[in-house]
Motif scaffolding. Structure first.
Motif, mmCIF file in Angstrom:
data_model
loop_
_atom_site.group_PDB
_atom_site.id
_atom_site.type_symbol
_atom_site.label_atom_id
_atom_site.label_comp_id
_atom_site.label_asym_id
_atom_site.label_seq_id
_atom_site.Cartn_x
_atom_site.Cartn_y
_atom_site.Cartn_z
ATOM 1 N N MET A 1 15.708 -13.263 21.777
ATOM 2 C CA MET A 1 15.902 -11.898 22.248
ATOM 3 C C MET A 1 16.485 -11.927 23.663
ATOM 4 N N PRO A 2 17.334 -10.972 23.997
ATOM 5 C CA PRO A 2 17.953 -10.979 25.333
ATOM 6 C C PRO A 2 16.936 -10.930 26.467
ATOM 7 N N LEU A 3 15.893 -10.128 26.327
ATOM 8 C CA LEU A 3 14.895 -10.052 27.389
ATOM 9 C C LEU A 3 14.087 -11.342 27.494
ATOM 10 N N ASP A 4 13.897 -12.022 26.370
ATOM 11 C CA ASP A 4 13.220 -13.320 26.430
ATOM 12 C C ASP A 4 14.072 -14.336 27.200
ATOM 13 N N ALA A 5 15.368 -14.294 26.969
ATOM 14 C CA ALA A 5 16.259 -15.194 27.712
ATOM 15 C C ALA A 5 16.232 -14.875 29.204
ATOM 16 N N ALA A 6 16.180 -13.571 29.538
ATOM 17 C CA ALA A 6 16.105 -13.202 30.953
ATOM 18 C C ALA A 6 14.791 -13.659 31.573
ATOM 19 N N ARG A 7 13.691 -13.579 30.810
ATOM 20 C CA ARG A 7 12.396 -14.040 31.325
ATOM 21 C C ARG A 7 12.414 -15.542 31.575
ATOM 22 N N SER A 8 13.005 -16.294 30.672
ATOM 23 C CA SER A 8 13.073 -17.755 30.854
ATOM 24 C C SER A 8 13.889 -18.116 32.085
ATOM 25 N N ALA A 9 15.026 -17.420 32.278
ATOM 26 C CA ALA A 9 15.849 -17.697 33.455
ATOM 27 C C ALA A 9 15.112 -17.336 34.738
ATOM 28 N N PHE A 10 14.354 -16.244 34.714
ATOM 29 C CA PHE A 10 13.599 -15.843 35.909
ATOM 30 C C PHE A 10 12.503 -16.851 36.226
ATOM 31 N N GLU A 11 11.849 -17.386 35.203
ATOM 32 C CA GLU A 11 10.804 -18.379 35.440
ATOM 33 C C GLU A 11 11.365 -19.647 36.076
ATOM 34 N N TRP A 12 12.591 -20.018 35.725
ATOM 35 C CA TRP A 12 13.202 -21.175 36.370
ATOM 36 C C TRP A 12 13.448 -20.905 37.865
ATOM 37 N N LEU A 13 13.737 -19.673 38.224
ATOM 38 C CA LEU A 13 14.019 -19.342 39.631
ATOM 39 C C LEU A 13 12.759 -19.365 40.494
ATOM 40 N N ILE A 14 11.624 -19.090 39.901
ATOM 41 C CA ILE A 14 10.394 -19.023 40.700
ATOM 42 C C ILE A 14 9.551 -20.294 40.545
ATOM 43 N N THR A 15 10.106 -21.314 39.893
ATOM 44 C CA THR A 15 9.382 -22.571 39.701
ATOM 45 C C THR A 15 9.877 -23.613 40.713
ATOM 46 N N GLY A 16 8.969 -24.451 41.203
ATOM 47 C CA GLY A 16 9.354 -25.526 42.124
ATOM 48 C C GLY A 16 8.873 -25.276 43.523
ATOM 49 N N PRO A 17 9.204 -26.193 44.411
ATOM 50 C CA PRO A 17 8.729 -26.054 45.805
ATOM 51 C C PRO A 17 9.429 -24.950 46.579
ATOM 52 N N HIS A 18 10.605 -24.528 46.133
ATOM 53 C CA HIS A 18 11.342 -23.484 46.855
ATOM 54 C C HIS A 18 11.697 -22.342 45.891
ATOM 55 N N PRO A 19 10.731 -21.528 45.517
ATOM 56 C CA PRO A 19 11.017 -20.416 44.599
ATOM 57 C C PRO A 19 11.835 -19.337 45.293
ATOM 58 N N LEU A 20 12.533 -18.582 44.462
ATOM 59 C CA LEU A 20 13.340 -17.478 44.980
ATOM 60 C C LEU A 20 12.404 -16.372 45.472
ATOM 61 N N GLY A 21 12.590 -15.938 46.734
ATOM 62 C CA GLY A 21 11.723 -14.909 47.304
ATOM 63 C C GLY A 21 12.390 -14.228 48.482
ATOM 64 N N VAL A 22 11.673 -13.268 49.092
ATOM 65 C CA VAL A 22 12.168 -12.500 50.237
ATOM 66 C C VAL A 22 11.205 -12.689 51.404
ATOM 67 N N ASP A 23 11.695 -12.435 52.593
ATOM 68 C CA ASP A 23 10.885 -12.581 53.812
ATOM 69 C C ASP A 23 9.956 -11.374 53.924
ATOM 70 N N GLY A 24 8.642 -11.623 53.894
ATOM 71 C CA GLY A 24 7.687 -10.535 53.960
ATOM 72 C C GLY A 24 7.608 -9.865 55.301
ATOM 73 N N ARG A 25 8.134 -10.489 56.364
ATOM 74 C CA ARG A 25 8.087 -9.900 57.694
ATOM 75 C C ARG A 25 9.037 -8.708 57.830
ATOM 76 N N LEU A 26 9.952 -8.538 56.868
ATOM 77 C CA LEU A 26 10.888 -7.406 56.925
ATOM 78 C C LEU A 26 10.246 -6.105 56.476
ATOM 79 N N PHE A 27 9.078 -6.153 55.860
ATOM 80 C CA PHE A 27 8.484 -4.965 55.278
ATOM 81 C C PHE A 27 7.035 -4.833 55.761
ATOM 82 N N PRO A 28 6.681 -3.680 56.240
ATOM 83 C CA PRO A 28 5.285 -3.488 56.681
ATOM 84 C C PRO A 28 4.336 -3.482 55.487
ATOM 85 N N GLY A 29 3.207 -4.155 55.670
ATOM 86 C CA GLY A 29 2.226 -4.245 54.602
ATOM 87 C C GLY A 29 2.319 -5.521 53.806
ATOM 88 N N LEU A 30 3.351 -6.339 53.990
ATOM 89 C CA LEU A 30 3.482 -7.610 53.292
ATOM 90 C C LEU A 30 3.128 -8.752 54.239
#
Length: 329
Positions: A1-30
């Motif tokens: 399914m297309p959404l399953d493929a998107a989920r698998s690709a997203f899991e690869w981006l957040i796996t490992g020592p350097h996952p894809l993320g944003v700097d929490g200091r840019l937003f109050p409350g993070l």
């Protein structure tokens, strides 16, 4: 399914020592560190998360997707996966066809809206969600309005009847003297039209048993005729059978109607005045003459048949006529 493929690709981006993320200091409350996108998704889904924080984070993610594309586009899809999965499940819940196209349309509608959504307005994720829903709904409507697909190739179908419509069967049987027109009418009325045999017998001034036996005899002859016709059809080529059926069906009804309305003329007996006049009268052309009708005018007529003493006196001929010689008009 297309959404399953998107989920698998997203899991690869957040796996490992350097996952894809944003700097929490840019937003109050993070927290003041780099927040992975899966953790950011969980924080945005909490009930206590302020709407202003959600809009700020989503505007930042959309800008990154527009600027860099690739991984950040997949990251936006991964953060929105809970909403996209719910939309796809809702649209395809009662859809009997393949839901892959609906899921793909939902995903495509969301990604396309990333390039055009106005980030200055509030509720960014809500508008992205509705764009995905509209695209999926359009795919459902297109699938429901499309014509029913027709398969090609070989398939199993019921063979056509050998003799066509029942009315043509009866008409052909009448034309080939298998049954009479009255018998065909009785069979058609009681077997095809649903007329009770009691009513059909009363309409023909017959008893129930007499009508039943008459129908049984006619049906036995009809079955024997059809079996013989079917055996002949097996030995004929398919094209010959089609042509013969077309020609016979075109002419059978007219022929059968003629047989149904035709009555046999009464026999000419010695007690018939017209017949007696034809035998003894000189003013008529003898049916045994070699040249009947107009072709026999002026020729010698055959001698009239002798009459016995018990025969009545022939009619007196008009004056001026010659016995044995036909008169021309």
């Amino acid at each position: 399914m297309p959404l399953d493929a998107a989920r698998s690709a997203f899991e690869w981006l957040i796996t490992g020592p350097h996952p894809l993320g944003v700097d929490g200091r840019l937003f109050p409350g993070l927290p003041g560190r780099r927040v992975p996108l899966n953790e950011m998704r969980d924080r945005l889904l909490r009930r206590g998360c302020p709407q202003a924080l959600r809009d700020a984070v989503w505007a930042h993610l959309v800008l990154l997707a527009r600027a860099d594309g690739g991984a950040w586009t997949v990251g936006c899809v991964g953060v929105a996966l809970p909403a996209l999965t719910t939309i796809a499940a809702t649209l395809s819940a009662r859809f009997a066809g393949d839901p892959n196209d609906i899921h793909a349309a939902v995903l495509a509608g969301f990604v396309a809206e990333l390039d055009t959504i106005d980030l200055r307005r509030p509720r960014v994720m809500l508008r992205l969600r509705w764009a995905a829903y509209r695209a999926g709904h359009a795919a459902v409507r297109e699938a429901l309005d499309a014509p029913t697909p027709y398969g090609h190739g070989f398939r199993s179908t019921e063979p056509p009847p050998p003799s066509g419509h029942p009315d043509f069967v009866l008409a052909r049987a009448i034309a080939e003297r298998a049954i009479t027109a009255a018998e065909a009418e009785l069979i058609g009325a009681t077997r095809l039209e649903g007329v009770p045999l009691t009513d059909a017998a009363a309409a023909r001034n017959l008893s129930y048993q007499a009508a039943k036996k008459a129908r049984q005899r006619a049906e036995r002859r009809l079955v024997a005729y059809l079996l013989h016709d079917a055996s002949d059809t097996l030995h004929a080529g398919p094209r010959e059978h089609d042509l013969a059926t077309q020609v016979a069906d075109a002419a059978t009804i007219t022929d059968a109607a003629a047989h149904a309305t035709h009555t046999t003329p009464p026999s000419r007996t010695a007690t018939d005045p017209a017949a007696r006049a034809g035998k003894t009268g000189g003013g008529r052309v003898s049916p045994r003459s070699r040249f009947p009708g107009v072709q026999g005018c002026g020729r010698t007529h055959a001698a009239p048949a002798p009459t016995t003493s018990s025969s009545p006196e022939p009619k007196r001929r008009p004056s001026g006529s010659t016995p044995g010689v036909p008169r021309c008009a």
